[in-house]
Design an enzyme around this catalytic site. Structure first.
Site, PDB file in Angstrom:
ATOM      1  N   ARG A 203     -11.754  -9.091  -3.662  1.00  0.00           N
ATOM      2  CA  ARG A 203     -11.544  -8.732  -2.256  1.00  0.00           C
ATOM      3  C   ARG A 203     -11.325  -7.225  -2.125  1.00  0.00           C
ATOM      4  O   ARG A 203     -10.544  -6.633  -2.856  1.00  0.00           O
ATOM      5  CB  ARG A 203     -10.331  -9.485  -1.704  1.00  0.00           C
ATOM      6  CG  ARG A 203      -9.948  -9.090  -0.269  1.00  0.00           C
ATOM      7  CD  ARG A 203      -8.823  -8.071  -0.265  1.00  0.00           C
ATOM      8  NE  ARG A 203      -8.207  -7.942   1.057  1.00  0.00           N
ATOM      9  CZ  ARG A 203      -7.237  -7.072   1.340  1.00  0.00           C
ATOM     10  NH1 ARG A 203      -6.766  -6.277   0.408  1.00  0.00           N
ATOM     11  NH2 ARG A 203      -6.730  -7.003   2.550  1.00  0.00           N
TER      12      ARG A 203
ATOM     13  N   GLY B  23      -5.555  -5.352   5.523  1.00  0.00           N
ATOM     14  CA  GLY B  23      -6.794  -4.621   5.282  1.00  0.00           C
ATOM     15  C   GLY B  23      -7.933  -5.020   6.196  1.00  0.00           C
ATOM     16  O   GLY B  23      -8.649  -4.167   6.727  1.00  0.00           O
TER      17      GLY B  23
ATOM     18  N   THR C 290       0.797  -1.225   0.000  1.00  0.00           N
ATOM     19  CA  THR C 290       0.000   0.000   0.000  1.00  0.00           C
ATOM     20  C   THR C 290       0.835   1.284   0.000  1.00  0.00           C
ATOM     21  O   THR C 290       1.872   1.349   0.636  1.00  0.00           O
ATOM     22  CB  THR C 290      -0.936   0.030   1.243  1.00  0.00           C
ATOM     23  OG1 THR C 290      -1.677  -1.169   1.276  1.00  0.00           O
ATOM     24  CG2 THR C 290      -1.871   1.191   1.225  1.00  0.00           C
TER      25      THR C 290
ATOM     26  N   THR D 120      -1.913   1.607   6.377  1.00  0.00           N
ATOM     27  CA  THR D 120      -1.320   0.504   5.628  1.00  0.00           C
ATOM     28  C   THR D 120      -1.281  -0.712   6.540  1.00  0.00           C
ATOM     29  O   THR D 120      -1.239  -0.569   7.759  1.00  0.00           O
ATOM     30  CB  THR D 120       0.105   0.865   5.135  1.00  0.00           C
ATOM     31  OG1 THR D 120       0.819  -0.342   4.827  1.00  0.00           O
ATOM     32  CG2 THR D 120       0.893   1.612   6.187  1.00  0.00           C
ATOM     33  N   GLY D 121      -1.311  -1.903   5.947  1.00  0.00           N
ATOM     34  CA  GLY D 121      -1.262  -3.117   6.757  1.00  0.00           C
ATOM     35  C   GLY D 121      -2.270  -4.140   6.280  1.00  0.00           C
ATOM     36  O   GLY D 121      -2.689  -4.108   5.120  1.00  0.00           O
TER      37      GLY D 121
ATOM     38  N   GLY E 196     -10.078  -4.293   0.430  1.00  0.00           N
ATOM     39  CA  GLY E 196      -9.358  -4.042   1.675  1.00  0.00           C
ATOM     40  C   GLY E 196      -9.801  -2.732   2.305  1.00  0.00           C
ATOM     41  O   GLY E 196     -10.887  -2.224   2.018  1.00  0.00           O
TER      42      GLY E 196
END
Lengths: 299, 299
Positions: free
Chosen positions: A197, A223, A169, A220-221, A199
């Protein structure tokens, strides 16, 4: 007080020194692009220019660097919010677009909607001339990584949280000279995700938030974790309560760590006075920031 | 303390007396279905059964009663949250599925994801045998309404907020005998929406929220407004602060009214002790509630 902050994803960032330097240069250039756009326009122009630069670089998991879904295709999510109007725009699970963040901006500015997903988002991209040929999203390096994670998945060794072994991201937050705030986020999602999918990146309150007089955030990370934590809105509420951007961003990420464990999230934020902060519970987070005449990046 | 509450949408509900009675009966039957499912299972089973009943009835803007997008097709959104596990599942802009809420439950229980959109969601529906033939989503009455709103749009008389002249969205919240909470929401979105438009219904924190020990919520109204208000999470936070489900639901809707004006939102909520409340800033909201042996509906 013009300020722009970017991230290129929280994660392990176990990359070669050469790649690390390339990423840092790209972050700095993204900040410069964003600042230049802010001088001509405002905060929204700044975050779009910075994110678009990172999407186009191919160095991050967004735009041309996006990872592959389980079906070997590339689906992107992006979102943007204008702190002045309180409006937001986003696209989810969209294929073959030049710049997902520019398409998200078009949703915000040209439609009555906030989020467009899938084929409908692609249709809008076609009308706006924002499509890109599929080959641009494929590289030998990503093909190799795809084969590798697919093989690991077949052997039962793939774990969903391992998404953050790889980059994840991009995002930007900005405050312009008129006091307007904006936030934007863009991503290719996670390796081997199911097609379609969605996020956190296209969801206001989860992947991003901007509100004049308060602050702007980009996450960020993992989702799914960020959605269930409504991470950006959480940081916004903490900022309103404490007036401290550093505490807000750190406490928001601490909440995620307590609830979902480490290696799950990162966050950048800027407040209405241009003070900014980062926090992440991963090994690293690529990030850059700048004001006119002063640009830096760290990884 | 087993309690189940449903809504069939906030809006003008300017319908014939015959239709009004049919809607009230359907709400009561949905509550009965949900309560029966809760006796066999838990809160998640209850909200799914109640919402699925309303989807199948064709009387509401969800499932077979879903309105048409600008391209004359039917795209549905649905979401569900399990207050016990804190997990959520949702589908967005999905076509030709028997029950969007059941598909959302499958996303929650069978995948690592929270939200699946578009073709990817349809693919999952196919694998699970949850598809339905397209003709089921079309009726003479909806065809007539579509022609009418399309004509109004061509004459420039269509306003986005007029979506609530028609019925909108169904949802359910429940508390089971073990103290577990759940929430679910399902919708066909808004007349003449752009294909792929995602509303609040599949977004945790916006269209729904459930959290054991706190409460469960399901929203209805103009999706874009509810997303930008994170309405369900707002009510959840107010409930945690005040301990008063009525105040929480009312204040959350008041926030929406202040920021976006009237005729924009409705909300149902139940707390961890089974106390429940409704609020809406529209002319009416179809709603029903019940405990074992006692079922009521109002419109």
């Amino acid at each position: 007080m013009t300020t722009l902050v970017v991230h290129g994803g929280a994660g392990r960032w176990a990359v070669s020194e050469e790649k690390r330097q390339a990423v840092k240069r790209a972050l700095e250039d993204a900040v410069r692009e964003g600042l230049a756009a802010m001088l001509r326009g405002g905060a929204v122009d700044g975050v779009v220019a910075a994110v678009e630069y990172m999407e186009a670089s191919g160095l991050f998991n967004a735009g041309y660097g996006s990872v592959y879904a389980l079906d070997g295709r590339v689906y992107m999510d992006a979102g943007i919010m204008d702190g002045k109007t309180g409006r937001a725009g986003a696209v989810a699970a969209v294929e073959g677009v030049k710049s997902a963040v520019r398409l998200a901006r078009a949703v915000m500015e040209l439609t009555d909607h906030v989020i467009l997903a899938g084929e409908g988002a692609t249709l809008l991209a076609k009308r706006l001339g924002l499509t890109a040929p599929f080959y641009k999203f494929y590289s030998e390096e990503k093909n190799r990584q795809f084969s590798q994670v697919l093989e690991e998945a077949r052997q039962g060794k793939w774990h969903f949280k391992r998404v953050l072994d790889f980059a994840d991201t991009v995002g930007a937050v900005a405050l312009d000279k008129d006091g307007n705030l904006a936030a934007a986020t863009s991503t290719g999602g996670v390796w081997l995700k199911l097609p379609g999918r969605v996020g956190d990146s296209p969801l206001p309150g989860a992947g991003f938030w901007a509100e004049n007089g308060v602050g702007a955030f980009s996450a960020t990370g993992v989702g799914e974790v960020i959605i269930l934590s409504t991470l950006s809105l959480r940081a916004r509420d903490l900022l309103e309560q404490t007036g401290d951007i550093r505490a807000a961003v750190e406490k928001a990420v601490e909440y995620v760590t307590r609830r979902f464990g480490p290696d799950t999230a990162g966050l950048i934020g800027v407040d209405a006075r241009g003070r900014f902060a980062f926090s992440y519970n991963t090994r690293a987070m690529a990030r850059g920031w700048g004001k006119p005449g002063e640009v830096r990046a760290e990884l």
